[in-house]
Enzyme design. Structure first.
Site, PDB file in Angstrom:
ATOM      1  N   ARG A   1      17.705  73.988  83.097  1.00 52.59           N
ATOM      2  CA  ARG A   1      18.176  75.359  82.889  1.00 52.59           C
ATOM      3  C   ARG A   1      18.982  75.872  84.073  1.00 52.59           C
ATOM      4  O   ARG A   1      20.070  76.409  83.910  1.00 52.59           O
ATOM      5  CB  ARG A   1      17.005  76.302  82.594  1.00 52.59           C
ATOM      6  CG  ARG A   1      16.393  76.067  81.223  1.00 52.59           C
ATOM      7  CD  ARG A   1      15.178  76.946  80.992  1.00 52.59           C
ATOM      8  NE  ARG A   1      14.170  76.616  81.982  1.00 52.59           N
ATOM      9  CZ  ARG A   1      13.357  77.483  82.560  1.00 52.59           C
ATOM     10  NH1 ARG A   1      13.424  78.761  82.276  1.00 52.59           N
ATOM     11  NH2 ARG A   1      12.466  77.093  83.442  1.00 52.59           N
TER      12      ARG A   1
ATOM     13  N   ASN B   1      13.912  77.622  77.604  1.00 49.16           N
ATOM     14  CA  ASN B   1      13.099  76.568  77.007  1.00 49.16           C
ATOM     15  C   ASN B   1      12.633  77.010  75.635  1.00 49.16           C
ATOM     16  O   ASN B   1      12.305  78.181  75.425  1.00 49.16           O
ATOM     17  CB  ASN B   1      11.871  76.276  77.874  1.00 49.16           C
ATOM     18  CG  ASN B   1      12.204  75.549  79.145  1.00 49.16           C
ATOM     19  OD1 ASN B   1      13.225  74.894  79.258  1.00 49.16           O
ATOM     20  ND2 ASN B   1      11.332  75.671  80.140  1.00 49.16           N
TER      21      ASN B   1
END
Length: 77
Positions: free
Chosen positions: A18, A36
């Site tokens: 990320r 996520n």
């Protein structure tokens, strides 16, 4: 301005995916949100110029060094 929306599957959680995706998007001049998913995938939405979105999608197919990307699904939007 265009929008790209992807789901990235594989070993993509717990490997700095990320943060690396946000950094790459910023380098490309894109506004980007990455999170996520409960199914182990990562979802990414980015806004900006179409060529930069193509480059981000290319990057998502590899990700950071510890990731193993099995599939990148581009969604509408």
């Amino acid at each position: 301005m265009s929008t790209g929306h992807w789901i990235v599957r594989g070993r993509v959680q717990g490997v700095n995916f990320r943060a690396s995706a946000r950094q790459r998007a910023a380098e490309l001049g894109l506004a980007c949100r990455v999170w996520n998913r409960d199914d182990g995938a990562v979802e990414c939405v980015a806004d900006g110029d179409a060529p930069a979105l193509v480059e981000l999608e290319r990057w998502l197919g590899t990700g950071p060094a510890l990731a193993r990307v099995d599939a990148v699904e581009r969604l509408a939007g």
